[in-house]
Design a protein around this motif. Structure first.
Motif, PDB file in Angstrom:
ATOM      1  N   LEU A   1       0.873  -1.044  -0.039  1.00 39.17           N
ATOM      2  CA  LEU A   1      -0.109  -0.003   0.203  1.00 39.17           C
ATOM      3  C   LEU A   1       0.868   1.501  -0.047  1.00 39.17           C
ATOM      4  O   LEU A   1       0.774   2.236  -0.620  1.00 39.17           O
ATOM      5  N   VAL A   2       1.809   1.156   0.633  1.00 35.05           N
ATOM      6  CA  VAL A   2       2.906   2.227   0.686  1.00 35.05           C
ATOM      7  C   VAL A   2       3.526   2.448  -0.583  1.00 35.05           C
ATOM      8  O   VAL A   2       3.652   3.736  -1.050  1.00 35.05           O
ATOM      9  N   ILE A   3       4.063   1.514  -1.094  1.00 31.92           N
ATOM     10  CA  ILE A   3       4.436   1.521  -2.379  1.00 31.92           C
ATOM     11  C   ILE A   3       3.610   2.311  -3.515  1.00 31.92           C
ATOM     12  O   ILE A   3       3.982   3.176  -4.296  1.00 31.92           O
ATOM     13  N   ALA A   4       2.293   1.862  -3.347  1.00 28.99           N
ATOM     14  CA  ALA A   4       1.275   2.160  -4.288  1.00 28.99           C
ATOM     15  C   ALA A   4       1.085   3.602  -4.102  1.00 28.99           C
ATOM     16  O   ALA A   4       0.547   4.348  -5.201  1.00 28.99           O
ATOM     17  N   GLY A   5       1.087   4.072  -3.075  1.00 23.45           N
ATOM     18  CA  GLY A   5       0.583   5.351  -2.588  1.00 23.45           C
ATOM     19  C   GLY A   5       1.948   6.457  -2.936  1.00 23.45           C
ATOM     20  O   GLY A   5       1.511   7.441  -2.964  1.00 23.45           O
ATOM     21  N   ASN A   6       3.123   5.773  -3.046  1.00 24.45           N
ATOM     22  CA  ASN A   6       4.373   6.516  -3.395  1.00 24.45           C
ATOM     23  C   ASN A   6       4.997   5.898  -4.617  1.00 24.45           C
ATOM     24  O   ASN A   6       6.048   5.740  -4.283  1.00 24.45           O
ATOM     25  N   ARG A   7       4.318   5.842  -5.682  1.00 23.61           N
ATOM     26  CA  ARG A   7       5.035   5.113  -7.005  1.00 23.61           C
ATOM     27  C   ARG A   7       6.273   6.165  -7.480  1.00 23.61           C
ATOM     28  O   ARG A   7       7.405   5.557  -7.710  1.00 23.61           O
TER      29      ARG A   7
END
Length: 278
Positions: A251-257
């Protein structure tokens, strides 16, 4: 950075492994000798200093005044920590474990896992010292050196591998946590290495989003270690915990691509390239 210092990740991590693996090898040897527990513990502590000592050597031998100033600033200036991230730093790990324990109990595991561990107080010194010495090195020099060369996501995954390998001598240390895993289920042993991946992702997210504050990284690392030791958590539940943290990491990666998949390398090892709210 004004003097265009180039980070040297290969030199740094080679130095770390020498400074850590050598004393930990002696610690493992003494751990099997009668009445040699003091020597074993001393060598463990010396090895624990490896990442920090290596960072100091790289920074102070660099000839870069900017690099030295940058390290001091990131260690001392608490204003680098963004107030909105403080709950994340302190509560993400315990809340994730609480959810994992609840799921574990729901599938039939004992509810005693919610109870505090009887040996937690004796572990407090290592819970404080280990994250501090590690992060003074990993975030003091190591991670920035990898990111300058490979970019954020590749550097994080590479660091995960190096961080996991760094622990290897501890598996040969008698009566140690890792040694216990070595003699238990292969699944639990594998979980230790897999768990390093979400820990590295979340640690780097916290570190860079808080202006590269070393203190923020130390506090998050402490929260992880304290959570792992504070309760009577079964290894089965720790596998679930790894899964929960992996999900949060995704989720963190998806929100900070844009942050994790930066298109080009970050300059010539310039600390200035890493400054500010990413």
């Amino acid at each position: 950075m004004g003097d265009s210092y180039r980070y040297k990740p290969l030199s740094y991590f080679a130095l770390v492994f020498v400074l850590t693996w050598a004393p930990w090898s002696f610690a493992a040897y003494y751990s099997y000798q009668r009445a040699m527990e003091l020597y074993s513990n001393l060598f463990v502590l010396v090895g624990l200093l490896g990442p920090f000592v290596a960072a100091l050597i790289m920074i102070w031998s660099s000839g870069s005044r900017d690099l030295k100033h940058d390290f001091k600033r990131r260690l001392i200036d608490l204003r680098l920590i963004r107030p909105g991230y403080i709950p994340v730093i302190l509560l993400l790990a315990p809340l994730a474990l609480f959810l994992s324990t609840w799921l574990s109990v729901e599938v039939g595991r004992t509810a005693d896992q919610f109870r505090l561990s009887g040996g937690f107080a004796t572990m407090l010194p290592i819970i404080v010292l280990a994250p501090t010495f590690e992060e003074l090195g990993w975030r003091g020099y190591g991670m920035d050196s990898l990111r300058a060369k490979f970019g954020m996501m590749k550097a994080t995954l590479l660091f995960s591998v190096l961080w996991a390998m760094w622990h290897v001598p501890l598996f040969f240390l008698d009566h140690n946590y890792q040694h216990g895993l070595w003699n238990s289920s292969p699944i639990y042993l594998a979980n230790f290495f897999v768990s390093v991946i979400p820990a590295a992702i979340l640690m780097n997210w916290v570190y860079y989003k808080n202006n590269r504050s070393i203190v923020a990284a130390i506090l998050f690392h402490m929260a992880l270690d304290a959570t792992a030791e504070a309760f009577q958590t079964e290894q089965f539940t720790k596998c679930i915990w790894t899964g929960v943290l992996l999900f949060i990491s995704i989720l963190v990666i998806a929100g900070n691509r844009a942050f994790f998949f930066e298109e080009k390398k970050r300059g010539l090892g310039s600390a200035c390239a890493f400054s500010g709210n990413e």
